[in-house]
Design a protein around this motif. Sequence first.
Motif, PDB file in Angstrom:
ATOM      1  N   VAL A 194     -23.966  52.368   5.715  1.00 38.51           N
ATOM      2  CA  VAL A 194     -24.043  52.312   7.002  1.00 38.51           C
ATOM      3  C   VAL A 194     -23.409  53.156   7.805  1.00 38.51           C
ATOM      4  O   VAL A 194     -22.006  53.147   7.763  1.00 38.51           O
ATOM      5  N   SER A 195     -23.787  54.186   8.390  1.00 34.37           N
ATOM      6  CA  SER A 195     -23.150  55.279   8.978  1.00 34.37           C
ATOM      7  C   SER A 195     -22.405  54.566  10.152  1.00 34.37           C
ATOM      8  O   SER A 195     -22.847  53.661  10.925  1.00 34.37           O
ATOM      9  N   GLU A 201     -10.645  43.808   8.959  1.00 33.78           N
ATOM     10  CA  GLU A 201     -10.488  42.319   8.568  1.00 33.78           C
ATOM     11  C   GLU A 201     -11.270  41.820   7.500  1.00 33.78           C
ATOM     12  O   GLU A 201     -11.925  40.610   7.735  1.00 33.78           O
ATOM     13  N   GLY A 202     -11.875  42.654   6.465  1.00 37.30           N
ATOM     14  CA  GLY A 202     -12.434  42.132   5.372  1.00 37.30           C
ATOM     15  C   GLY A 202     -14.055  42.085   5.450  1.00 37.30           C
ATOM     16  O   GLY A 202     -14.599  41.625   4.856  1.00 37.30           O
ATOM     17  N   SER A 203     -14.388  42.584   6.505  1.00 38.44           N
ATOM     18  CA  SER A 203     -16.017  42.834   6.748  1.00 38.44           C
ATOM     19  C   SER A 203     -16.277  44.164   7.493  1.00 38.44           C
ATOM     20  O   SER A 203     -15.640  44.709   8.194  1.00 38.44           O
ATOM     21  N   CYS A 204     -17.516  44.531   7.056  1.00 35.06           N
ATOM     22  CA  CYS A 204     -17.748  45.927   7.803  1.00 35.06           C
ATOM     23  C   CYS A 204     -18.306  45.841   9.203  1.00 35.06           C
ATOM     24  O   CYS A 204     -19.074  44.760   9.487  1.00 35.06           O
ATOM     25  N   ALA A 205     -17.722  46.761  10.088  1.00 36.02           N
ATOM     26  CA  ALA A 205     -17.852  46.687  11.440  1.00 36.02           C
ATOM     27  C   ALA A 205     -18.028  48.058  12.061  1.00 36.02           C
ATOM     28  O   ALA A 205     -17.606  49.050  11.230  1.00 36.02           O
ATOM     29  N   CYS A 206     -18.527  48.098  13.148  1.00 37.65           N
ATOM     30  CA  CYS A 206     -18.825  49.460  13.632  1.00 37.65           C
ATOM     31  C   CYS A 206     -17.665  50.234  14.291  1.00 37.65           C
ATOM     32  O   CYS A 206     -16.496  49.530  14.681  1.00 37.65           O
ATOM     33  N   GLU A 207     -17.372  51.357  14.402  1.00 43.16           N
ATOM     34  CA  GLU A 207     -16.569  52.137  14.640  1.00 43.16           C
ATOM     35  C   GLU A 207     -16.298  52.168  16.412  1.00 43.16           C
ATOM     36  O   GLU A 207     -17.228  51.617  16.841  1.00 43.16           O
ATOM     37  N   THR A 208     -15.377  52.540  16.959  1.00 38.60           N
ATOM     38  CA  THR A 208     -15.007  52.433  18.378  1.00 38.60           C
ATOM     39  C   THR A 208     -16.259  53.385  18.893  1.00 38.60           C
ATOM     40  O   THR A 208     -16.524  54.537  18.251  1.00 38.60           O
ATOM     41  N   ASN A 209     -16.809  53.243  20.069  1.00 41.16           N
ATOM     42  CA  ASN A 209     -17.850  53.887  20.589  1.00 41.16           C
ATOM     43  C   ASN A 209     -19.206  53.543  19.955  1.00 41.16           C
ATOM     44  O   ASN A 209     -20.202  54.397  20.506  1.00 41.16           O
ATOM     45  N   TYR A 210     -19.165  52.868  18.939  1.00 41.64           N
ATOM     46  CA  TYR A 210     -20.463  52.424  18.274  1.00 41.64           C
ATOM     47  C   TYR A 210     -20.705  50.787  18.403  1.00 41.64           C
ATOM     48  O   TYR A 210     -19.660  50.103  18.590  1.00 41.64           O
ATOM     49  N   HIS A 211     -21.823  50.199  18.515  1.00 37.24           N
ATOM     50  CA  HIS A 211     -22.076  48.977  18.458  1.00 37.24           C
ATOM     51  C   HIS A 211     -23.181  48.661  17.190  1.00 37.24           C
ATOM     52  O   HIS A 211     -23.799  49.472  16.905  1.00 37.24           O
ATOM     53  N   GLN A 212     -23.108  47.374  17.154  1.00 40.06           N
ATOM     54  CA  GLN A 212     -24.387  46.956  16.206  1.00 40.06           C
ATOM     55  C   GLN A 212     -25.516  46.743  16.686  1.00 40.06           C
ATOM     56  O   GLN A 212     -25.679  45.875  17.864  1.00 40.06           O
ATOM     57  N   ARG A 213     -26.600  46.956  16.045  1.00 41.09           N
ATOM     58  CA  ARG A 213     -27.936  46.732  16.428  1.00 41.09           C
ATOM     59  C   ARG A 213     -28.558  46.461  15.156  1.00 41.09           C
ATOM     60  O   ARG A 213     -28.978  47.452  14.399  1.00 41.09           O
ATOM     61  N   GLY A 214     -29.020  45.104  14.945  1.00 41.31           N
ATOM     62  CA  GLY A 214     -29.488  44.773  13.627  1.00 41.31           C
ATOM     63  C   GLY A 214     -28.509  44.940  12.623  1.00 41.31           C
ATOM     64  O   GLY A 214     -27.537  44.620  12.728  1.00 41.31           O
ATOM     65  N   PRO A 215     -29.033  45.696  11.199  1.00 38.46           N
ATOM     66  CA  PRO A 215     -28.063  46.076  10.132  1.00 38.46           C
ATOM     67  C   PRO A 215     -27.226  47.402  10.408  1.00 38.46           C
ATOM     68  O   PRO A 215     -26.520  47.461   9.469  1.00 38.46           O
ATOM     69  N   CYS A 233     -28.471  51.684  24.034  1.00 37.97           N
ATOM     70  CA  CYS A 233     -28.221  51.119  25.442  1.00 37.97           C
ATOM     71  C   CYS A 233     -27.454  49.971  25.469  1.00 37.97           C
ATOM     72  O   CYS A 233     -27.795  49.116  24.762  1.00 37.97           O
ATOM     73  N   VAL A 234     -26.286  49.899  26.143  1.00 37.46           N
ATOM     74  CA  VAL A 234     -25.340  48.644  26.297  1.00 37.46           C
ATOM     75  C   VAL A 234     -24.927  48.299  27.561  1.00 37.46           C
ATOM     76  O   VAL A 234     -25.037  49.294  28.440  1.00 37.46           O
ATOM     77  N   THR A 235     -24.706  47.361  28.038  1.00 39.62           N
ATOM     78  CA  THR A 235     -24.161  46.739  29.097  1.00 39.62           C
ATOM     79  C   THR A 235     -22.740  45.914  28.884  1.00 39.62           C
ATOM     80  O   THR A 235     -22.450  45.638  27.810  1.00 39.62           O
ATOM     81  N   ARG A 236     -22.216  45.565  29.947  1.00 40.66           N
ATOM     82  CA  ARG A 236     -21.027  44.835  29.839  1.00 40.66           C
ATOM     83  C   ARG A 236     -20.971  43.345  28.926  1.00 40.66           C
ATOM     84  O   ARG A 236     -20.323  43.204  28.264  1.00 40.66           O
ATOM     85  N   THR A 237     -22.264  42.854  29.183  1.00 38.74           N
ATOM     86  CA  THR A 237     -22.488  41.369  28.383  1.00 38.74           C
ATOM     87  C   THR A 237     -23.303  41.833  27.093  1.00 38.74           C
ATOM     88  O   THR A 237     -23.689  40.745  26.313  1.00 38.74           O
ATOM     89  N   HIS A 238     -24.105  42.891  26.894  1.00 40.50           N
ATOM     90  CA  HIS A 238     -24.760  43.218  26.001  1.00 40.50           C
ATOM     91  C   HIS A 238     -24.446  44.298  25.010  1.00 40.50           C
ATOM     92  O   HIS A 238     -24.725  45.299  25.617  1.00 40.50           O
ATOM     93  N   LYS A 239     -23.878  44.006  23.924  1.00 45.18           N
ATOM     94  CA  LYS A 239     -23.427  45.218  23.066  1.00 45.18           C
ATOM     95  C   LYS A 239     -23.947  44.817  21.677  1.00 45.18           C
ATOM     96  O   LYS A 239     -24.890  45.412  21.256  1.00 45.18           O
ATOM     97  N   ASP A 240     -22.801  44.265  21.014  1.00 37.72           N
ATOM     98  CA  ASP A 240     -23.038  43.983  19.458  1.00 37.72           C
ATOM     99  C   ASP A 240     -24.499  42.897  19.508  1.00 37.72           C
ATOM    100  O   ASP A 240     -24.381  41.996  20.185  1.00 37.72           O
ATOM    101  N   SER A 241     -25.208  43.064  18.491  1.00 41.58           N
ATOM    102  CA  SER A 241     -26.424  42.101  18.647  1.00 41.58           C
ATOM    103  C   SER A 241     -26.924  42.200  16.910  1.00 41.58           C
ATOM    104  O   SER A 241     -27.157  43.250  16.627  1.00 41.58           O
ATOM    105  N   ASN A 242     -27.444  41.064  16.390  1.00 41.52           N
ATOM    106  CA  ASN A 242     -28.190  40.777  15.160  1.00 41.52           C
ATOM    107  C   ASN A 242     -29.342  41.408  15.330  1.00 41.52           C
ATOM    108  O   ASN A 242     -30.255  41.646  14.245  1.00 41.52           O
ATOM    109  N   SER A 243     -29.912  41.246  16.503  1.00 41.23           N
ATOM    110  CA  SER A 243     -31.358  41.975  16.836  1.00 41.23           C
ATOM    111  C   SER A 243     -31.743  43.285  17.181  1.00 41.23           C
ATOM    112  O   SER A 243     -30.692  43.833  17.872  1.00 41.23           O
ATOM    113  N   SER A 244     -32.700  43.955  16.726  1.00 41.11           N
ATOM    114  CA  SER A 244     -32.873  45.260  17.197  1.00 41.11           C
ATOM    115  C   SER A 244     -33.914  45.381  18.479  1.00 41.11           C
ATOM    116  O   SER A 244     -34.518  46.324  18.771  1.00 41.11           O
ATOM    117  N   GLU A 245     -34.289  44.266  18.668  1.00 38.59           N
ATOM    118  CA  GLU A 245     -35.358  44.329  19.854  1.00 38.59           C
ATOM    119  C   GLU A 245     -34.854  44.612  21.218  1.00 38.59           C
ATOM    120  O   GLU A 245     -33.741  44.402  21.413  1.00 38.59           O
TER     121      GLU A 245
END
Length: 310
Positions: A194-195, A201-215, A233-245
């Motif tokens: 995962v680039s 804190e014990g789990s893989c997370a995205c770096e600063t200025n990056y966000h999760q989209r699906g896996p 694309c991100v907004t104030r309320t829509h950033k990390d998400s398990n979905s890629s839709e």
Amino acid sequence: MTRPRSTESIIIVTIINVIFARSFNAVVCVSMQPASLTERNLGEQKPKTLAACHYDSDCVENAYCLSQETCQCKEGYFVDRNRTHAQCLASIGQICQVTDNCHIEGSPSYCVTGICTCPFQHHPNENGTRCIRSSILGDECTVDEECVTMNSKCYDVCRCRVDHVISGDQKRCLKVANTVGEPCDEDSQCQEYVSHSECREGSCACETNYHQRGPVCMKSVELSGSCTSHQQCVTRTHKDSNSSEVTSVDCVDGICTCANNYMTTEDSLDCVRYSENGASTINFATQLLFILSIFQILPALFRERFCFKT
């Protein structure tokens, strides 16, 4: 003149004679009898075996009689045969009395504090019948069994298996993460597949200025910014998400824009549905005015239709 014996004396003498006679006869009988079968067996014990048997006592040490037919070594012991006899010797980890009790193929072993043990820098194979050289990560090896680090394998030298990475201290093989959110101990587990991720804190997370989209992790682009995919694309309320839709924001003509049925908020930092941004209030007011206008027209229509001129 001899004094006659009393009755009591005669009885006592008689009892003594009887006891003496019985004791003498017993001694004579024992001495004249031939040696019993039990005594002969003590002198000529039946040899122990690993073949046919009737009882456990017929078998060699650390063996038992199976179904009163054949001797077999107990669990954890193995047959060792030479030209003269067979015996059941202990495997690594089993109880022993002397080193000769231990059965190890191709390498020396020792009886240490009553337990069969491999020599220094060696370890037992899976069933405890051989001692194998112990190789750590980076050491030369010939078979996988020599590599003692968990999840390591022999590739001429001991290395971590596929889907594992070596730890920072070079002593462990850690399982790599396939997606954001999987458990980890070190950053390398996350970054293998995962680039732009890290262990947090014990789990893989995205770096600063990056966000999760699906896996995966995507670079964050705000509204009106340049994009190549809606996943950026991100907004104030829509950033990390398990979905890629596509949800509230989309990449249209290379620019992050609110998606269909969404509109930009006054501060241009978020996308909300029309009904969430006052559109519902406007629609309600329009409907109310329409209803009021109808009530204003109705009286005139009624007079024109049903009333006579004076």
